[in-house]
Design a protein around this motif. Sequence first.
Motif, PDB file in Angstrom:
ATOM      1  N   TRP A 455       0.846  -1.207   0.000  1.00 45.31           N
ATOM      2  CA  TRP A 455       0.000   0.000   0.000  1.00 45.31           C
ATOM      3  C   TRP A 455       0.871   1.244   0.000  1.00 45.31           C
ATOM      4  O   TRP A 455       0.606   2.205  -0.733  1.00 45.31           O
ATOM      5  N   GLU A 456       1.934   1.260   0.782  1.00 43.61           N
ATOM      6  CA  GLU A 456       2.818   2.421   0.849  1.00 43.61           C
ATOM      7  C   GLU A 456       3.557   2.630  -0.467  1.00 43.61           C
ATOM      8  O   GLU A 456       3.707   3.768  -0.946  1.00 43.61           O
ATOM      9  N   ARG A 457       4.027   1.537  -1.063  1.00 43.09           N
ATOM     10  CA  ARG A 457       4.719   1.673  -2.343  1.00 43.09           C
ATOM     11  C   ARG A 457       3.776   2.184  -3.424  1.00 43.09           C
ATOM     12  O   ARG A 457       4.129   3.050  -4.229  1.00 43.09           O
TER      13      ARG A 457
END
Length: 464
Positions: A455-457
């Motif tokens: 999700w962060e990437r």
Amino acid sequence: MDITLTSTARQPSPADEPLIDVGTLQSELAGAGVRYAAISFVDVHGKPKAKIVPLDHLGAAVSGSELFTGAALDAVPQEVNDDEVSAVPDLGGGIAMPWQPDVTWFPSDLQLNGSPFEACSRQILKRSVAHAAELGFVFNLGVETEFFILRDGEKGPEPIEESDSLAKPCYDLRSLLRTFPVVDELVTTMNALGWGVYSFDHEDGNGQFEIDFSYTDAVASADRLTFFKLMLGEITRRHGVYGTFMPKPFANQTGSGAHMNMSLADSHGVNLFEDRADPRGCGLSTLGYQFTAGVLRHASSISAVIAPTVNSYKRLVKSGSASGFTWAPVFGTYGDNNRTNMVRIPMGGGRVECRAADSSMNPYLAAAVVLAAGLEGIREQLDPGPPNTDNLYLLSDAELSARGISSLPRTLLEAVEAFQDDPLCLDVMGPQMHRAFAEQKLREWEEFHTHVSQWERDRYLKFF
């Protein structure tokens, strides 16, 4: 008794255990085709650990022959230079493994140098049960088992039945019947064990199911849940799929709880929580309300034990389900049949249901802290106030504040910090397990917090 597929309905007290003759039991088990005994206990996560011994060594195991290095396990608080703990089987609690009928599983208590090991999960529950007995109470517990049955698909885990894709699949008969071979084997086995399954259904998530079975005393109930989790994994594996008790495996589906249905009885089995003349209309006695008030007083710290994983708090949210609400509690409140409360009094009364619990819990530790909190409410004659009958999901922050309603912890970190600060949890678990549990869970939170997710990437890699 039928040794092959049976379990005792009630756990004997330690004073009763010597009445079971080891030699007679060995002969009965051998006559039923049993060749081995699994001498089993749980780690802090409630995962069963064991040594398997030939049946003719069962007597030696009762004498404490089976030693374990606690330092090799999660939160069995020992150092590598400490003496080993021994697991002493409860002869009255043996269950023959239906998928491995020549092995009987024995729930066991840990000892250290011949004395009860303070940090043994089962012993911790037995101490809470003994405190209840001193007040004249028997603690009865029934746990609703919710779980997903999945298979690995090209894009990740998916329901075992391809057509199980409704937006609102709760109680869907078609999907239940199409997965019937797996669920039926579970139910048939549970009934053969004498657990008294009274219903099962397709739950609100795709691939999610629930099996409800009879309550019993708390120690036996915790033993059963431990064995059920093991059994689900083995039976589903034989069908080429897998079962999971992960509280929230899918962000857009409801999560799986393990609702704890609780009551106190007297020594004759009379339910002390039942009151048909309850002026509040819930069918609950004053004792039941006091118990509830004690649980609510410690709701935040209890959460760390009954919802003990990072993932647990992704279930305890208002939204996050394709079918609408999550059906999971968000607030430390109680109500009648209203499912938006942490503690619900099901229709008809006579019991209280803690809805914040999920099956990632260690059932021995969970039952111990909830019981202790309830007994505190009884000793101090606490009153939880009137029941909440509104849909709490729909109330504004201002309305919640005006009613004095506070949220349950939003993360595992919040829950563990409350657990560390609560003297009741320290008293129930003892210093060793209290410290070991908190350290284990803080380490889990730190590992999650420092992990870089997909999700962060997706959100940040090319954002700036």
